[in-house]
Structure formats: structure tokens, C-alpha cells
Design a protein around this motif. Structure first.
Motif, PDB file in Angstrom:
ATOM      1  N   MET A 117       5.152  -4.207  -4.154  1.00  0.00           N
ATOM      2  CA  MET A 117       4.146  -3.307  -4.734  1.00  0.00           C
ATOM      3  C   MET A 117       3.805  -3.737  -6.147  1.00  0.00           C
ATOM      4  SD  MET A 117       5.565   0.458  -3.650  1.00  0.00           S
ATOM      5  CE  MET A 117       5.086   1.208  -2.092  1.00  0.00           C
ATOM      6  N   ILE A 118       2.519  -3.785  -6.442  1.00  0.00           N
ATOM      7  CA  ILE A 118       2.045  -4.063  -7.789  1.00  0.00           C
ATOM      8  C   ILE A 118       1.408  -2.789  -8.339  1.00  0.00           C
ATOM      9  CG2 ILE A 118       0.397  -5.386  -9.176  1.00  0.00           C
ATOM     10  CD1 ILE A 118       0.702  -7.647  -7.096  1.00  0.00           C
ATOM     11  N   ASP A 119       1.799  -2.396  -9.518  1.00  0.00           N
ATOM     12  CA  ASP A 119       1.293  -1.169 -10.115  1.00  0.00           C
ATOM     13  C   ASP A 119      -0.213  -1.258 -10.352  1.00  0.00           C
ATOM     14  OD1 ASP A 119       1.277   1.346 -11.204  1.00  0.00           O
ATOM     15  OD2 ASP A 119       2.051   0.718 -13.160  1.00  0.00           O
ATOM     16  N   ALA A 120      -0.933  -0.252  -9.910  1.00  0.00           N
ATOM     17  CA  ALA A 120      -2.371  -0.159 -10.181  1.00  0.00           C
ATOM     18  C   ALA A 120      -2.556   0.969 -11.197  1.00  0.00           C
ATOM     19  CB  ALA A 120      -3.147   0.087  -8.892  1.00  0.00           C
ATOM     20  N   ARG A 121      -3.256   2.020 -10.826  1.00  0.00           N
ATOM     21  CA  ARG A 121      -3.423   3.142 -11.746  1.00  0.00           C
ATOM     22  C   ARG A 121      -2.846   4.406 -11.133  1.00  0.00           C
ATOM     23  NH1 ARG A 121      -8.548   0.594 -12.530  1.00  0.00           N
ATOM     24  NH2 ARG A 121      -8.809  -0.143 -14.659  1.00  0.00           N
ATOM     25  N   ARG A 122      -2.376   5.284 -11.994  1.00  0.00           N
ATOM     26  CA  ARG A 122      -1.825   6.571 -11.569  1.00  0.00           C
ATOM     27  C   ARG A 122      -0.830   6.360 -10.432  1.00  0.00           C
ATOM     28  NH1 ARG A 122      -7.245   7.373 -12.787  1.00  0.00           N
ATOM     29  NH2 ARG A 122      -7.607   8.765 -14.558  1.00  0.00           N
ATOM     30  N   MET A 123      -1.059   6.964  -9.259  1.00  0.00           N
ATOM     31  CA  MET A 123      -0.136   6.814  -8.137  1.00  0.00           C
ATOM     32  C   MET A 123      -0.651   5.794  -7.121  1.00  0.00           C
ATOM     33  SD  MET A 123       2.560   8.356  -8.777  1.00  0.00           S
ATOM     34  CE  MET A 123       3.365   8.144  -7.188  1.00  0.00           C
ATOM     35  N   GLU A 124      -1.395   4.820  -7.579  1.00  0.00           N
ATOM     36  CA  GLU A 124      -1.923   3.792  -6.685  1.00  0.00           C
ATOM     37  C   GLU A 124      -1.172   2.481  -6.887  1.00  0.00           C
ATOM     38  OE1 GLU A 124      -6.316   2.562  -5.107  1.00  0.00           O
ATOM     39  OE2 GLU A 124      -6.038   2.638  -7.280  1.00  0.00           O
ATOM     40  N   VAL A 125      -0.976   1.755  -5.785  1.00  0.00           N
ATOM     41  CA  VAL A 125      -0.346   0.443  -5.839  1.00  0.00           C
ATOM     42  C   VAL A 125      -1.128  -0.531  -4.972  1.00  0.00           C
ATOM     43  CG1 VAL A 125       1.977   1.383  -6.230  1.00  0.00           C
ATOM     44  CG2 VAL A 125       1.206   0.922  -3.884  1.00  0.00           C
ATOM     45  N   TYR A 126      -1.011  -1.815  -5.287  1.00  0.00           N
ATOM     46  CA  TYR A 126      -1.459  -2.870  -4.391  1.00  0.00           C
ATOM     47  C   TYR A 126      -0.227  -3.296  -3.599  1.00  0.00           C
ATOM     48  CZ  TYR A 126      -5.230  -3.167  -7.868  1.00  0.00           C
ATOM     49  OH  TYR A 126      -6.251  -2.884  -8.729  1.00  0.00           O
ATOM     50  N   CYS A 127      -0.339  -3.344  -2.291  1.00  0.00           N
ATOM     51  CA  CYS A 127       0.851  -3.640  -1.501  1.00  0.00           C
ATOM     52  C   CYS A 127       0.502  -4.373  -0.207  1.00  0.00           C
ATOM     53  CB  CYS A 127       1.620  -2.355  -1.183  1.00  0.00           C
ATOM     54  SG  CYS A 127       0.693  -1.132  -0.227  1.00  0.00           S
ATOM     55  N   GLN A 128       1.544  -4.885   0.422  1.00  0.00           N
ATOM     56  CA  GLN A 128       1.436  -5.582   1.699  1.00  0.00           C
ATOM     57  C   GLN A 128       2.817  -5.564   2.329  1.00  0.00           C
ATOM     58  OE1 GLN A 128       0.314  -9.739   1.424  1.00  0.00           O
ATOM     59  NE2 GLN A 128      -0.429  -9.815   3.523  1.00  0.00           N
ATOM     60  N   THR A 129       2.892  -5.547   3.646  1.00  0.00           N
ATOM     61  CA  THR A 129       4.197  -5.556   4.304  1.00  0.00           C
ATOM     62  C   THR A 129       4.462  -6.907   4.967  1.00  0.00           C
ATOM     63  OG1 THR A 129       3.235  -4.556   6.299  1.00  0.00           O
ATOM     64  CG2 THR A 129       4.255  -3.072   4.689  1.00  0.00           C
ATOM     65  N   PHE A 130       5.759  -7.241   5.025  1.00  0.00           N
ATOM     66  CA  PHE A 130       6.225  -8.495   5.619  1.00  0.00           C
ATOM     67  C   PHE A 130       7.444  -8.199   6.490  1.00  0.00           C
ATOM     68  CE2 PHE A 130       4.153  -9.456   1.661  1.00  0.00           C
ATOM     69  CZ  PHE A 130       3.490 -10.654   1.857  1.00  0.00           C
ATOM     70  N   THR A 141      -3.603  -4.213   0.497  1.00  0.00           N
ATOM     71  CA  THR A 141      -4.393  -2.992   0.368  1.00  0.00           C
ATOM     72  C   THR A 141      -4.073  -2.272  -0.929  1.00  0.00           C
ATOM     73  OG1 THR A 141      -4.974  -0.919   1.497  1.00  0.00           O
ATOM     74  CG2 THR A 141      -2.672  -1.559   1.548  1.00  0.00           C
ATOM     75  N   ALA A 142      -5.003  -1.446  -1.393  1.00  0.00           N
ATOM     76  CA  ALA A 142      -4.763  -0.527  -2.502  1.00  0.00           C
ATOM     77  C   ALA A 142      -4.422   0.820  -1.884  1.00  0.00           C
ATOM     78  CB  ALA A 142      -6.002  -0.416  -3.381  1.00  0.00           C
ATOM     79  N   LYS A 143      -3.220   1.323  -2.147  1.00  0.00           N
ATOM     80  CA  LYS A 143      -2.733   2.522  -1.462  1.00  0.00           C
ATOM     81  C   LYS A 143      -2.330   3.587  -2.471  1.00  0.00           C
ATOM     82  CE  LYS A 143       0.456   3.812   2.277  1.00  0.00           C
ATOM     83  NZ  LYS A 143      -0.611   4.087   3.276  1.00  0.00           N
ATOM     84  N   VAL A 144      -2.801   4.804  -2.255  1.00  0.00           N
ATOM     85  CA  VAL A 144      -2.377   5.944  -3.061  1.00  0.00           C
ATOM     86  C   VAL A 144      -1.090   6.494  -2.460  1.00  0.00           C
ATOM     87  CG1 VAL A 144      -2.959   8.258  -3.868  1.00  0.00           C
ATOM     88  CG2 VAL A 144      -4.733   6.499  -3.746  1.00  0.00           C
ATOM     89  N   ASP A 146       1.811   9.149  -1.769  1.00  0.00           N
ATOM     90  CA  ASP A 146       2.226  10.548  -1.741  1.00  0.00           C
ATOM     91  C   ASP A 146       3.422  10.664  -0.819  1.00  0.00           C
ATOM     92  OD1 ASP A 146       1.295  10.546   0.903  1.00  0.00           O
ATOM     93  OD2 ASP A 146      -0.626  11.454   0.367  1.00  0.00           O
ATOM     94  N   GLU A 147       3.868  11.893  -0.537  1.00  0.00           N
ATOM     95  CA  GLU A 147       5.087  12.071   0.259  1.00  0.00           C
ATOM     96  C   GLU A 147       4.951  11.573   1.694  1.00  0.00           C
ATOM     97  OE1 GLU A 147       2.728  15.927   0.308  1.00  0.00           O
ATOM     98  OE2 GLU A 147       3.358  14.418  -1.162  1.00  0.00           O
ATOM     99  N   ASN A 148       3.719  11.369   2.153  1.00  0.00           N
ATOM    100  CA  ASN A 148       3.501  10.891   3.521  1.00  0.00           C
ATOM    101  C   ASN A 148       3.223   9.390   3.603  1.00  0.00           C
ATOM    102  OD1 ASN A 148       3.719  13.524   4.728  1.00  0.00           O
ATOM    103  ND2 ASN A 148       1.682  13.985   3.884  1.00  0.00           N
ATOM    104  N   ALA A 149       3.259   8.735   2.466  1.00  0.00           N
ATOM    105  CA  ALA A 149       2.970   7.299   2.454  1.00  0.00           C
ATOM    106  C   ALA A 149       3.987   6.541   3.306  1.00  0.00           C
ATOM    107  CB  ALA A 149       2.983   6.773   1.025  1.00  0.00           C
ATOM    108  N   PHE A 150       3.501   5.655   4.144  1.00  0.00           N
ATOM    109  CA  PHE A 150       4.321   4.796   5.014  1.00  0.00           C
ATOM    110  C   PHE A 150       5.147   5.598   6.032  1.00  0.00           C
ATOM    111  CE2 PHE A 150       3.851   2.615   0.932  1.00  0.00           C
ATOM    112  CZ  PHE A 150       3.290   1.411   1.335  1.00  0.00           C
TER     113      PHE A 150
END
Length: 227
Positions: A117-130, A141-144, A146-150
């Protein structure tokens, strides 16, 4: 034998490494936010001097291609392209999230899904899964967060989160299958190792037209004094 200079400027860290085949000759790292413009050239000079190598001997230059810090990526790319053009040598680019994933894999050997995860703004990150073989299982993707993330991924898998964007997720993602790995950041040493693989495969960039993958366009903030 290949002599590759690696430049990593996608985060607050600014690092440079010089590798000859599988041997690391020298490296330098500065952890100082917003200092890439002032620090990068001296770091390159220091690394070359420590290794006793002249710039004219370089066979290629490698950069992290993003996403990440807009300014950092721009400075790293323009510096690398300048060296490549002046020496007529190839440019190699490695995606930043792949570098971070390789860092975590080499350091911790996690058995599960890897999510840099790369920090973006506020609660957003740039991420990818491997997967555990470092093969991508999703797009960048740029992902916000929250408690339901992933949630769907975590329902059936152990997921290891790391990178400077993962810190702010610890208090939000509470699933028992979520694990957070500390102190995993991109650096030029790992970049150089991955760049060697691309050099040997002849995977080079168009020096003139190459641009970093910013994922999002840069948005300049207005000065408060002008409001």
C-alpha cells in the motif's frame, strides 16, 4: 557485465544503488520528505565515488515507475532520462508496488496474499495484491479504506498489508486474517535486483516518451494566503 544505476524516489525515502550483475557495489539512502530535488544528484555522485565507477561506464539506469509521490517520481524519472540520453544507454522501469512486494517477500517470507500500500490522501491508498509467488492477482487501484475493505478477500485468505499506506489501516481493518508488516518501503537495492532481470530480458523503455504511472493527476493546493 551489466552495470546498473538504480534510482528510487517514489516515497519520502530517496535512495540510489549501483549493481554489477548480482553484486551490490554501493548504495545510499536519505529519509527526508520533500528533499529529492536537493538530495538525488549528490546521492548519485556519492554512490559512484564509493564504487570507484565513472558514470560513463554505466550500462543502464533503472527507476521506480509509480504510483507514488508525484514530485518524487517526476524528479527521479527526469534525472534517469537525462543520464540515459547523455550516455546513450537504456532506461529500465519497475512498478513501485512490485518493488514493495518484493521487499516484503524477501524480508518476511509471508505465506498468503501480499498487499503493498502506498499512502494517498486521507483514508485512500494505492494498492495491488500478489500471491505468495509474487504474481499479481489484481490491478493497481486507488482504494478508500473502511471497515469493509478487502472483506471478501479476507474471508478466505490471510492477507499481509505493508508499505507506508498500511499504517493508517491498522485501526480500521480488524479482520483476524489481516496482518500488518512493519518497515517495508521501496528502495533502490531491491529495484536494482529487479532491474537486472529486465536488463537480461531486454525489457527497456522508450527514453523519450516514458512517463511515470501516477494513477491520479497531481492536484495543486491553493495557498491559504490567497484565500
Amino acid at each position: 557485465m551489466s552495470l546498473i544505476l538504480s534510482i528510487e524516489t517514489s516515497s519520502d525515502n530517496c535512495s540510489v544503488a549501483l549493481r554489477q550483475e548480482n553484486s551490490l557495489l554501493a548504495s545510499e539512502l536519505v529519509n527526508q520528505p520533500h528533499a529529492h530535488a536537493a538530495q538525488l544528484a549528490p546521492l548519485i555522485q556519492t554512490v559512484l565515488k564509493k564504487a570507484g565507477i565513472k558514470a560513463a561506464s554505466l550500462n543502464a539506469v533503472a527507476v521506480s515507475s509509480g504510483p507514488g509521490s508525484y514530485t518524487g517520481l517526476r524528479i527521479g524519472t527526469s534525472t534517469a532520462k537525462g543520464i540515459c540520453v547523455s550516455l546513450n544507454i537504456p532506461l529500465i522501469a519497475v512498478p513501485t508496488l512490485q518493488i514493495i512486494a518484493r521487499e516484503a517477500f524477501d524480508k518476511f517470507k509471508p505465506d498468503g496474499i501480499l498487499c503493498p500500500m502506498i499512502d494517498a490522501r486521507r483514508m485512500e491508498v494505492y494498492c495491488q495484491t500478489f500471491n505468495s509467488h509474487l504474481q499479481p492477482t489484481s490491478q493497481v487501484t486507488a482504494k478508500v479504506i473502511d471497515e469493509n475493505a478487502f472483506a471478501e478477500l479476507l474471508a478466505a485468505n490471510k492477507v499481509f498489508f505493508f508499505g507506508n499506506g498500511s499504517e493508517k489501516c491498522k485501526e480500521v481493518i480488524k479482520n483476524t486474517n489481516a496482518f500488518f508488516l512493519p518497515d517495508v518501503l521501496p528502495n533502490a537495492i531491491t529495484l536494482g535486483y529487479m532491474a537486472l532481470e529486465k536488463y537480461q530480458a531486454g525489457e527497456f523503455e522508450d527514453v523519450v516518451n516514458f512517463a511515470p504511472f501516477y494513477l491520479k493527476e497531481f492536484v495543486a493546493k491553493k495557498s491559504q494566503s490567497l484565500l
